[in-house]
Enzyme design. Structure first.
Site, short mmCIF file in Angstrom:
data_model
loop_
_atom_site.label_atom_id
_atom_site.label_comp_id
_atom_site.label_asym_id
_atom_site.label_seq_id
_atom_site.Cartn_x
_atom_site.Cartn_y
_atom_site.Cartn_z
N ASP A 253 0.86 -1.19 0.00
CA ASP A 253 0.00 0.00 0.00
C ASP A 253 0.90 1.24 0.00
O ASP A 253 1.68 1.43 0.92
CB ASP A 253 -0.88 -0.05 1.26
CG ASP A 253 -1.84 1.12 1.35
OD1 ASP A 253 -1.77 2.03 0.50
OD2 ASP A 253 -2.67 1.12 2.27
N ASP B 176 -3.35 2.48 -5.64
CA ASP B 176 -2.14 2.51 -4.81
C ASP B 176 -1.91 1.25 -4.00
O ASP B 176 -1.00 1.19 -3.19
CB ASP B 176 -2.19 3.72 -3.88
CG ASP B 176 -3.35 3.66 -2.92
OD1 ASP B 176 -4.40 3.10 -3.28
OD2 ASP B 176 -3.23 4.17 -1.79
N GLU B 177 -2.74 0.23 -4.20
CA GLU B 177 -2.57 -1.00 -3.42
C GLU B 177 -2.59 -2.22 -4.34
O GLU B 177 -3.19 -2.19 -5.40
CB GLU B 177 -3.73 -1.17 -2.42
CG GLU B 177 -3.88 -0.02 -1.46
CD GLU B 177 -5.05 -0.21 -0.50
OE1 GLU B 177 -5.51 -1.37 -0.31
OE2 GLU B 177 -5.51 0.79 0.06
#
Ligand SMILES: [Mg+2]
Length: 283
Positions: free
Chosen positions: A10, A106-107
Site C-alpha cells: 500500500d 495505490d494497493e
C-alpha cells in the site's frame, strides 16, 4: 502443500506523496490533494502526514481542512501522473511474481509463494520491494505479509508509513485479535453497527463468536466474515492482466450547482446516459 505467502503493498498517502516529490518547495508543509476549491467537488482526496497530524482527513471539504489547518496547501489532482507511478510500482512487483491483483490505484496483493526459491522469504521480498519503491519511485509503502489476502491487507494497515508487518501462525492471535472488527475488509459502517450491538468489537471477538449466530443476523455474509476473521480465506490473487467480468454498468456525478428545472435534469441525464451507452457498446 506448503502455505501461500501473500503480500499486500500500500503506497502511503499516495497522491500527496507523488505531489510532494514534484513540489520540493512545499517540503515540511501540510499539503492536500483536492478538487477545484471553487466547485462542489472540493474535497480532500489525500493529505500528507503533516496535514493529517493537524486533523485533516480524506473526504473532508477543502474549506473545513483550511479551518483546522490554515497554512495548508491545496494542489489539484493529476490522475495521469498517479497512474504512471502506479504502473511503475507494478513493474517492480512483476519482477517478483506474475500473480498481482491491484486494489485501487495505490494497493496490490502479490502472491509470492512460488518465488521463494529464487527471491527468498516473504519478508526478504517485502524488504526488497519496499527499498526499491522508496529509491526508484521516491514514495514509501507499507506492506503486510500473511498466508491469506485478508490478513495481508490488515498487515499493511497495521503499521505505516514505511513499514512491514508479518502475521504468521505464531503471532496472528496476539496481534490481530485486538484490531477493531471495522478494520476487516468488507465490514462497512452498517455491518459494524450490527456487530457492536452483538457485543463484537474486535476481530478476535468476531473470530471466536458463534458462526450460527452471525449467520442468523447477517445471512451468508456472516459466515464469510467469521471465516475472514479466522484467516480462512482461500481467495486466489488474480493473475496480472485478469479482468473481472462486468456485472453492471452505471454512472453518477456531482453537479457543480443545484439542478433547478427539468432542462437542467435532462442535460445531466443525457450526459450520463451517453457515457453508459458507450461503455455498454464497448463491452
Ligand atoms: Mg495508500
Amino acid at each position: 502443500m506448503s502455505e501461500r505467502v501473500i503480500l499486500h503493498s500500500d503506497m502511503n498517502c499516495f497522491y500527496a506523496s507523488v505531489e510532494m516529490l514534484h513540489h520540493p518547495e512545499f517540503a515540511g508543509m501540510p499539503l492536500a490533494v483536492g478538487g477545484d476549491p471553487e466547485a462542489r467537488h472540493g474535497i480532500v482526496l489525500t493529505a500528507n502526514y503533516i496535514a493529517k497530524k493537524k486533523g485533516v482527513k480524506t473526504g473532508m471539504a477543502l474549506w473545513q481542512a483550511k479551518q483546522i489547518c490554515p497554512e495548508i496547501i491545496f494542489v489539484p489532482p493529476r490522475m495521469d501522473l498517479y497512474l504512471r507511478f502506479s504502473q511503475m510500482a507494478r513493474e517492480i512487483y512483476s519482477e517478483y511474481t506474475d500473480k498481482i491483483e491491484p486494489y485501487g490505484i495505490d494497493e496490490a496483493w502479490l502472491d509470492v509463494s512460488d518465488s521463494r526459491n529464487l527471491k527468498g522469504s516473504g519478508m526478504t521480498i517485502a524488504r526488497e520491494i519496499s527499498h526499491r519503491i522508496k529509491y526508484e519511485l521516491g514514495v514509501t509503502v507499507s506492506i503486510g505479509i500473511s498466508w491469506n489476502k485478508i490478513y495481508a491487507k490488515l498487515g499493511s494497515d497495521y503499521k505505516k508509513p514505511d513499514a512491514i508487518t508479518e502475521f504468521n501462525r505464531e503471532n496472528y492471535k496476539d496481534r490481530i485479535w485486538q484490531i477493531p472488527a471495522s478494520d476487516l475488509l468488507y465490514v462497512g459502517r452498517q455491518t459494524n453497527k450490527k456487530l457492536q450491538k452483538l457485543g463484537i468489537r474486535t476481530i478476535g471477538q468476531l473470530a471466536e463468536s458463534d458462526e450460527k449466530l452471525l449467520e442468523s443476523h447477517f445471512g451468508k455474509i456472516g459466515n464469510v466474515l467469521w471465516a475472514f476473521a479466522n484467516g480462512w480465506d482461500e481467495d486466489p490473487v488474480c493473475k496480472e492482466g485478469y479482468e473481472a467480468p462486468i456485472k453492471s454498468i452505471g454512472n453518477s456525478t456531482t453537479t457543480p450547482r443545484d439542478l433547478e428545472n427539468d432542462l437542467d435534469v435532462w442535460i445531466i441525464q443525457i450526459a450520463l446516459a451517453e457515457s453508459v451507452a458507450a461503455r455498454l457498446r464497448k463491452h
